[in-house]
Structures are given as C-alpha cells and as structure tokens.
Motif scaffolding. Structure first.
Motif, mmCIF file in Angstrom:
data_model
loop_
_atom_site.group_PDB
_atom_site.id
_atom_site.type_symbol
_atom_site.label_atom_id
_atom_site.label_comp_id
_atom_site.label_asym_id
_atom_site.label_seq_id
_atom_site.Cartn_x
_atom_site.Cartn_y
_atom_site.Cartn_z
ATOM 1 N N LEU A 329 90.621 -138.493 -15.383
ATOM 2 C CA LEU A 329 91.340 -139.270 -16.220
ATOM 3 C C LEU A 329 92.458 -140.151 -15.400
ATOM 4 C CD1 LEU A 329 91.846 -140.586 -19.060
ATOM 5 C CD2 LEU A 329 93.352 -138.666 -19.363
ATOM 6 N N ARG A 330 93.310 -139.129 -14.455
ATOM 7 C CA ARG A 330 94.380 -139.664 -13.667
ATOM 8 C C ARG A 330 93.687 -140.877 -12.744
ATOM 9 N NH1 ARG A 330 95.900 -134.562 -13.726
ATOM 10 N NH2 ARG A 330 95.049 -134.058 -11.284
ATOM 11 N N ARG A 331 92.516 -140.793 -11.942
ATOM 12 C CA ARG A 331 91.932 -141.533 -11.385
ATOM 13 C C ARG A 331 91.533 -142.669 -11.928
ATOM 14 N NH1 ARG A 331 88.133 -137.390 -7.936
ATOM 15 N NH2 ARG A 331 89.682 -136.580 -6.263
ATOM 16 N N ARG A 332 91.188 -142.944 -12.986
ATOM 17 C CA ARG A 332 90.718 -143.808 -14.130
ATOM 18 C C ARG A 332 92.122 -144.688 -14.549
ATOM 19 N NH1 ARG A 332 86.711 -145.522 -17.284
ATOM 20 N NH2 ARG A 332 85.613 -144.553 -15.782
ATOM 21 N N LEU A 333 93.144 -143.944 -14.635
ATOM 22 C CA LEU A 333 94.605 -144.426 -15.126
ATOM 23 C C LEU A 333 95.087 -145.255 -13.804
ATOM 24 C CD1 LEU A 333 96.962 -144.867 -16.743
ATOM 25 C CD2 LEU A 333 97.955 -142.738 -15.885
ATOM 26 N N SER A 433 97.924 -143.909 -1.558
ATOM 27 C CA SER A 433 97.284 -142.783 -0.246
ATOM 28 C C SER A 433 97.818 -141.409 -0.267
ATOM 29 C CB SER A 433 97.115 -143.378 0.969
ATOM 30 O OG SER A 433 98.616 -143.896 1.448
ATOM 31 N N GLU A 434 99.112 -141.431 -0.523
ATOM 32 C CA GLU A 434 99.900 -140.124 -0.631
ATOM 33 C C GLU A 434 99.466 -138.994 -1.570
ATOM 34 O OE1 GLU A 434 104.200 -141.092 1.823
ATOM 35 O OE2 GLU A 434 104.073 -141.689 -0.276
ATOM 36 N N ILE A 435 99.293 -139.872 -2.798
ATOM 37 C CA ILE A 435 98.857 -139.378 -4.060
ATOM 38 C C ILE A 435 97.591 -138.670 -3.815
ATOM 39 C CG2 ILE A 435 98.531 -139.776 -6.404
ATOM 40 C CD1 ILE A 435 100.707 -141.621 -6.587
ATOM 41 N N ALA A 436 96.496 -139.620 -3.322
ATOM 42 C CA ALA A 436 95.179 -139.264 -3.056
ATOM 43 C C ALA A 436 95.297 -138.018 -2.199
ATOM 44 C CB ALA A 436 94.270 -140.432 -2.236
ATOM 45 N N ALA A 437 96.205 -137.668 -0.928
ATOM 46 C CA ALA A 437 96.139 -136.814 -0.143
ATOM 47 C C ALA A 437 96.526 -135.493 -0.795
ATOM 48 C CB ALA A 437 97.115 -137.028 1.069
ATOM 49 N N ARG A 438 97.116 -135.577 -2.139
ATOM 50 C CA ARG A 438 97.622 -134.422 -2.766
ATOM 51 C C ARG A 438 96.600 -134.121 -3.919
ATOM 52 N NH1 ARG A 438 102.522 -132.933 -3.732
ATOM 53 N NH2 ARG A 438 102.200 -132.803 -6.123
ATOM 54 N N ASP A 440 95.295 -136.349 -5.967
ATOM 55 C CA ASP A 440 95.658 -137.082 -7.228
ATOM 56 C C ASP A 440 96.615 -136.274 -8.286
ATOM 57 O OD1 ASP A 440 94.520 -139.580 -6.392
ATOM 58 O OD2 ASP A 440 92.476 -138.627 -7.022
ATOM 59 N N ASN A 441 97.141 -135.053 -7.656
ATOM 60 C CA ASN A 441 98.038 -134.516 -8.490
ATOM 61 C C ASN A 441 99.441 -135.256 -8.515
ATOM 62 O OD1 ASN A 441 100.243 -132.517 -9.175
ATOM 63 N ND2 ASN A 441 98.872 -130.959 -8.387
ATOM 64 N N LEU A 442 99.986 -135.622 -9.766
ATOM 65 C CA LEU A 442 101.087 -136.211 -9.897
ATOM 66 C C LEU A 442 102.320 -135.289 -10.241
ATOM 67 C CD1 LEU A 442 99.659 -139.394 -11.848
ATOM 68 C CD2 LEU A 442 100.573 -139.457 -9.703
ATOM 69 N N ASP A 443 102.212 -134.316 -10.127
ATOM 70 C CA ASP A 443 103.315 -133.294 -10.489
ATOM 71 C C ASP A 443 104.031 -132.857 -9.173
ATOM 72 O OD1 ASP A 443 104.819 -131.570 -11.920
ATOM 73 O OD2 ASP A 443 103.753 -129.837 -11.445
ATOM 74 N N ILE A 444 104.992 -133.992 -8.866
ATOM 75 C CA ILE A 444 105.382 -133.942 -7.482
ATOM 76 C C ILE A 444 107.215 -133.531 -7.602
ATOM 77 C CG2 ILE A 444 106.003 -135.321 -5.512
ATOM 78 C CD1 ILE A 444 103.598 -137.263 -6.261
ATOM 79 N N ILE A 445 107.347 -132.787 -7.081
ATOM 80 C CA ILE A 445 108.979 -132.161 -7.233
ATOM 81 C C ILE A 445 109.391 -132.049 -5.954
ATOM 82 C CG2 ILE A 445 110.129 -130.153 -8.074
ATOM 83 C CD1 ILE A 445 107.884 -129.493 -10.026
#
Length: 500
Positions: A329-333, A433-438, A440-445
């Motif tokens: 879903l995040r990728r679609r978003l 690209s930085e998010i893809a390397a994670r 696609d985890n957006l829970d960044i702290i």
C-alpha cells in the motif's frame, strides 16, 4: 476531543455543568452512554432555539413549548416529540426526520426531565462562531471516557488538530470535500467555516456557487448510527444539507459510489483496529483481505481523490511500517501520489492511552497511472519526541503545532520552500531512493524520545488497568495482522473484555 482551559474556552465550563446534570438520571438506572445520547436530543432543540432556527420544528415540540410544559405533561409531550419528529408523514423536512428517526427517551420520571430541561435552559451558552454543538457533545464524550476508564469507544479528533489540518489544506469554494469517517462532522464543519471566513459567509459567491457549498460540496460517510445522528444534528445547526451524507460502511460497495469519488480534498481520521472482516468492495485490490480499518481506509483515500486532489489523513504508526499488504500500500501511495509530508503526532492527544498517530499529507498525481513514482521526497516532522505528556491537565492546543505549520509552508501541496533541520531538528527530508533502501519503511526516527509516556502519570488501579487493556488490544491486533499475512487470508481475533 480535548479542550483548552475554562478561561480560554467557555465550552469547557459548559461541558462540566452538563456533565453534572447526569446525577439527575443516575437514579433511573441510566448509563453514561445513555445519558449522553439522551442529552443530545435536548441539546439539539435548545441549540435550534438559541440560533432562532426552529421553523422546521412544529411549534408544540420547540424548546419553548417543552420549557413551559407542566411537570405532569412534559414527559408525554417529549416522548411524542421524539416519535413525531422522526415520522416522515408528519414532518416535511428530511433532515429533521433523519435526526430523530427511531429516537426514544430513557427518562422515566417527569420530575427528572423537568429538572433537566430547566437546568439546560439556565446554562450560559457561548458564541455560535465555534462549533457549539460539536464542542458540547464531544466534551461530554471526553468526560465519559474519564469517568468510565474505558474510553468513549471512538477516537474523536482533537479540535486543535482539525484546525491545523484544515488550515494547511486550504479548502476552496467549488471543491468537493470528503470525510469517509465523518464522526460528528468536525472536519466538514471546520472546512465549511474556513471557506465562509474567506468569502464573507459565502456572500461573495454567486447564488449557484452558494447552493453548491451548502448542498453538494461536503460529503461524508459514518457507520455508527448514533454518531450519524449527531453528524446530521451538527450539520443541520450549520445550515448544511445532509443529502451527501450516508449512514454506511466506507469499506462496503457504498463507499465506491460515484458521489464518493473524484474528491478535490479528503480530510479524515479513519477508525483504527480490527474491522470485523475484510472490505467487501471490489476496487480495494491491495487491502481486499485485510481485516483492519486503517490500511483499507488509506487505499480508499488514494482511489477517491480526483487527479491532482489532495488529502490529510490521520493514521496509526503501523501504517508506516507494516510489511506485506502495508508495504504494498505504501508503494502504491508513493507511486500514485506525492506523499510530501508526514507529521508524527504526540501521544496522549486521543482518549485511549498510548495511541500513537501520524498525519499523512499527499497529493494525487495528475496522471491516471504514473510511469514513475509521484513521490520524489518525503518530509517528516517529529512533534512526538521530547513532547510533554498531553492529557486532562495539559490539553493539546493549536499553538503546540505552530512550528510545524511554519515549517510546512503556505502551499497545500507541500511545494513551499523548506529547510532540512538536520539530525538535531524536527523537520527532515528523505528522498524516495533513501526510503526504498529502507524497504519502504516510513517509520523514520532520528531524535531521542525523552518524553514521558502518557500513562506514566496514572495512579488509580482502574486507570492502570485501562492502559494495560489498550496495550493488549494493540498487541492482539498486530498478531492478527501478522497471521493474516502468513496465512494469506484475513484472521479475526476476538478481543477480551476488561473487567468492570
């Protein structure tokens, strides 16, 4: 919703006085939920009287008639009012009929009703410039949550957060504005008030444009009958036509009807937790087997936006990091929409202990199926780390998000100039690209969270038990989601009831 101090917000004083009236009905065996529901009928009639908008209510059932009725007659008159006002053969106004449909009183003693009416009539009512009815009702829900230790059953959005989200999204006259989890109408009312303020109460618009604003612009869906009744009351008191409001499940085929597509703006706080089963809509192809609310609601918002439309959506933390369907879903978003901003909200601003939430701000691509990701970078603002604990003694205020508003900028699509505040600041930029390397985890702290948990200040056994129950429910929901992913199908988990 949470409230400012009494000195700054007169509705808090009103709510306290209304809540104390509950003692009048306790001897009748009335529960807190029944009392709040009962009070809304009387509050609606009183508010119509205060606003001098009783033309659609038969004279014998108006507030003045109830107030002047004798103690021997008042209960029978009130009962008949609830019956007749919900009868379409007796009342021509459809919104009044919808509001009072199947309404009934649980008051048994005429003397108690007489005291209740007199007490409500004697209260000092505050300015109708604010959402008076919504403030009063949701303040009563907050009181009920505090009294019962179990919460009010629904997470109504703090008014301060609603105001900020509307202010940033800048709704404009002529736009279709939708809330697929409308509750008592906080987002729709606030958006309407924002546009009226910008257009001299719509007097700057043509008659045709005015009619659109009051009859077609605001659209919503609410699945809980009692809450839907309050939604209709609220919009009626704001002179907004209820024709584009549905009592329905957004995740059913009703949510895919034409009037809930092609929205210019979506503002919403969808329900969290288990949904009792997967969506029954054919168009939710990513979350079709997910038996929780949050992921399917996000997919609905993506699909319900028109090309170029924008949204601000409250979501729990797991939407940012869930694998499987969540990741898809995040990728679609990020493919179909420009997910330009994420706001990490502080804990303690909702009823339930420990609820951790975020606001996703995104704009649908102007292309039906973009060839490449519409999201090039995501800006994350951390308002949670190091934040003070919010709650009854420290309510959440608009001023608490002022720094975020400044960082967000004037453009509702996130295109204003922005500055990355580095690892020591609250506002950071992350490329696609930085998010893809994670993964696609957006829970960044990046900030160390030194804030106290909302339940650190709990003292009574009932409060502590309620907090434990909330954490157990969250854990069970996460287990259910994991099982669903592993088995390739939705799994329902029956949540235990806490002992009273």
């Amino acid at each position: 919703m949470l409230y400012e101090s009494v000195a700054m917000n007169p509705s808090a004083d009103l709510v306290n006085k209304l809540w104390r009236l509950c003692a009048l009905l306790r001897k009748d065996g009335v529960t807190y939920q029944q009392y709040v529901t009962e009070l809304t009928y009387l509050l609606f009639l009183k508010m119509a009287s205060e606003q001098k908008d009783e033309s659609r209510i038969p004279e014998q059932y108006r507030w003045g008639a109830l107030k002047s009725a004798s103690e021997t007659d008042v209960l029978q008159r009130y009962k008949q009012a609830l019956i007749d006002l919900g009868d379409g053969t007796k009342i021509a106004d459809r919104s009044i009929v919808a509001i009072f449909q199947n309404a009934a009183t649980i008051v048994r003693e005429p003397a108690n009703l007489r005291k209740l009416i007199d007490a409500i009539d004697g209260l000092h009512w505050f300015s109708d410039e604010r959402d008076a009815f919504g403030d009063a009702y949701e303040g009563l829900l907050q009181k009920m949550a505090e009294e019962t230790k179990r919460g009010a059953g629904q997470y109504f959005t703090p008014r301060a957060l609603i105001e900020v989200m509307v202010r940033l999204m800048k709704p404009e006259p002529g736009e279709v504005i939708q809330d697929p989890a409308a509750g008592t109408g906080g987002f729709l009312i606030s958006a309407n008030s924002y546009m009226k303020e910008k257009t001299d109460d719509y007097f700057e618009l043509s008659p045709k444009q005015q009619a659109f604003q009051l009859r077609e612009a605001l659209r919503g869906i609410e699945n809980v009958p009692d809450t839907f009744r309050l939604l209709l009351m609220n919009l009626h008191l704001h002179a907004i036509d209820p024709d584009n409001l549905d009592l329905a499940d957004t995740l059913s085929p009703r949510g895919s009807e034409a009037k809930f597509k092609n929205a210019d703006l979506i503002l919403t706080n969808p329900p969290f937790g288990p949904a009792g089963g997967p969506p029954t809509r054919d168009d939710l192809t990513i979350t079709d087997r997910v038996a929780s609310y949050q992921l399917p609601f996000v997919e609905h918002c993506i699909r319900a936006l028109k090309l170029g439309g924008r949204a601000a959506v409250v979501v729990p933390d797991n939407v940012l990091f869930d694998d499987g369907r969540g990741k898809e879903l995040r990728r679609r978003l990020m493919s179909w929409c420009n997910l330009h901003t994420i706001l990490r909200l502080p804990t303690g601003i909702f009823y339930a202990q420990g609820v951790k939430t975020n606001v996703l701000f995104f704009t649908r691509s102007t292309e039906e199926a973009p060839m490449e990701d519409a999201t090039k970078e995501v800006w994350i603002y951390d308002a949670r780390s190091g934040a003070p604990p919010y709650g009854k003694t420290n309510p959440f205020r608009v001023s608490d998000l002022e720094a975020f508003v400044q960082a967000f900028g004037e453009d509702p699509n996130g295109a204003s100039p922005r500055a990355d505040q580095d690892e020591s600041g609250r506002f950071r930029r992350f490329t696609r690209s930085e998010i893809a390397a994670r993964g696609d985890n957006l829970d960044i702290i990046w900030l160390k969270d030194t804030s106290a948990e909302a339940e650190d200040g709990l003292e009574t056994p009932e409060d502590i038990a309620a907090a434990i129950e909330g954490h157990l429910k969250t854990a069970l929901e996460e287990i259910a989601a994991l099982m669903a992913e592993l088995e390739g199908d939705a799994v329902d988990v029956e949540l235990p009831e806490a002992a009273e």
